[in-house]
Design a protein around this motif. Sequence first.
Motif, PDB file in Angstrom:
ATOM      1  N   VAL A 140      -0.694  30.803  82.891  1.00  0.00           N
ATOM      2  CA  VAL A 140      -0.144  30.454  81.051  1.00  0.00           C
ATOM      3  C   VAL A 140      -0.155  31.561  80.777  1.00  0.00           C
ATOM      4  O   VAL A 140      -1.661  31.961  80.230  1.00  0.00           O
ATOM      5  N   GLU A 141       0.419  32.608  79.878  1.00  0.00           N
ATOM      6  CA  GLU A 141       0.137  33.200  78.890  1.00  0.00           C
ATOM      7  C   GLU A 141       0.742  32.764  76.833  1.00  0.00           C
ATOM      8  O   GLU A 141       2.268  33.037  77.287  1.00  0.00           O
ATOM      9  N   ALA A 142       0.371  32.446  76.659  1.00  0.00           N
ATOM     10  CA  ALA A 142       0.477  31.930  75.065  1.00  0.00           C
ATOM     11  C   ALA A 142       1.374  33.035  74.518  1.00  0.00           C
ATOM     12  O   ALA A 142       0.498  34.380  74.167  1.00  0.00           O
ATOM     13  N   LEU A 143       2.478  33.210  73.836  1.00  0.00           N
ATOM     14  CA  LEU A 143       2.917  34.065  73.357  1.00  0.00           C
ATOM     15  C   LEU A 143       3.110  34.294  71.960  1.00  0.00           C
ATOM     16  O   LEU A 143       3.660  34.968  71.161  1.00  0.00           O
ATOM     17  N   SER A 144       2.957  32.811  70.750  1.00  0.00           N
ATOM     18  CA  SER A 144       2.561  32.562  69.746  1.00  0.00           C
ATOM     19  C   SER A 144       1.871  32.126  69.265  1.00  0.00           C
ATOM     20  O   SER A 144       1.194  31.002  70.133  1.00  0.00           O
ATOM     21  N   VAL A 145       1.663  31.981  68.133  1.00  0.00           N
ATOM     22  CA  VAL A 145       0.112  31.257  67.075  1.00  0.00           C
ATOM     23  C   VAL A 145      -0.091  29.767  67.503  1.00  0.00           C
ATOM     24  O   VAL A 145      -0.570  29.107  68.294  1.00  0.00           O
ATOM     25  N   GLU A 146       1.681  29.271  67.778  1.00  0.00           N
ATOM     26  CA  GLU A 146       1.874  27.632  67.288  1.00  0.00           C
ATOM     27  C   GLU A 146       0.912  27.220  68.706  1.00  0.00           C
ATOM     28  O   GLU A 146       0.873  26.432  69.149  1.00  0.00           O
ATOM     29  N   GLU A 147       1.894  28.021  70.115  1.00  0.00           N
ATOM     30  CA  GLU A 147       1.649  27.530  70.900  1.00  0.00           C
ATOM     31  C   GLU A 147       0.157  28.076  71.767  1.00  0.00           C
ATOM     32  O   GLU A 147      -0.660  26.617  72.117  1.00  0.00           O
ATOM     33  N   MET A 148      -0.363  28.309  70.760  1.00  0.00           N
ATOM     34  CA  MET A 148      -1.832  28.656  71.657  1.00  0.00           C
ATOM     35  C   MET A 148      -3.113  27.705  70.682  1.00  0.00           C
ATOM     36  O   MET A 148      -4.113  27.833  71.123  1.00  0.00           O
TER      37      MET A 148
END
Length: 150
Positions: A140-148
């Motif tokens: 998985v790669e988080a693409l937004s700050v919210e998802e991180m």
Amino acid sequence: MTTVRLLLVTTEQECLRCFDVMRELRPHLDAPQTFVSRIMGQMAMGYRLLAAWEANRVVGLAGYRLTENLLYGRFVYVDDLVVSAAGRRHGLGARLIAAVREEARTLACRHLVLDTGLGMALAQRFYFRQGLLSRGMHFVEALSVEEMAS
């Protein structure tokens, strides 16, 4: 544990009753109404939420969807599987998996697929006992700050 019925969640009110149990699996969920909105949106795209009801309270959930890809062909993917802390050790997780497995067979699926965290040794042991085998790793790669943050 008294009699437990497995029923698909179809209404917002039923979905709201599932929030506390789902939060045991997904502790980042903090707003019941946001949860209901997201689940209802996912349902519009084919997600199904199977709830285990003991009397009038939810004690377990299996969220899944029918999908297809080149690797597995037609398959059911289990997004969410959780039994409340109070409901564990009564075979409810096995009942939920068995019900989803049967649904997958009814839908002419070739596989039942789910992911679990690498550090979830008890969950992995449970899945092995249910006949699910580890066949890869999930990246998985988080693409937004919210998802991180989740």
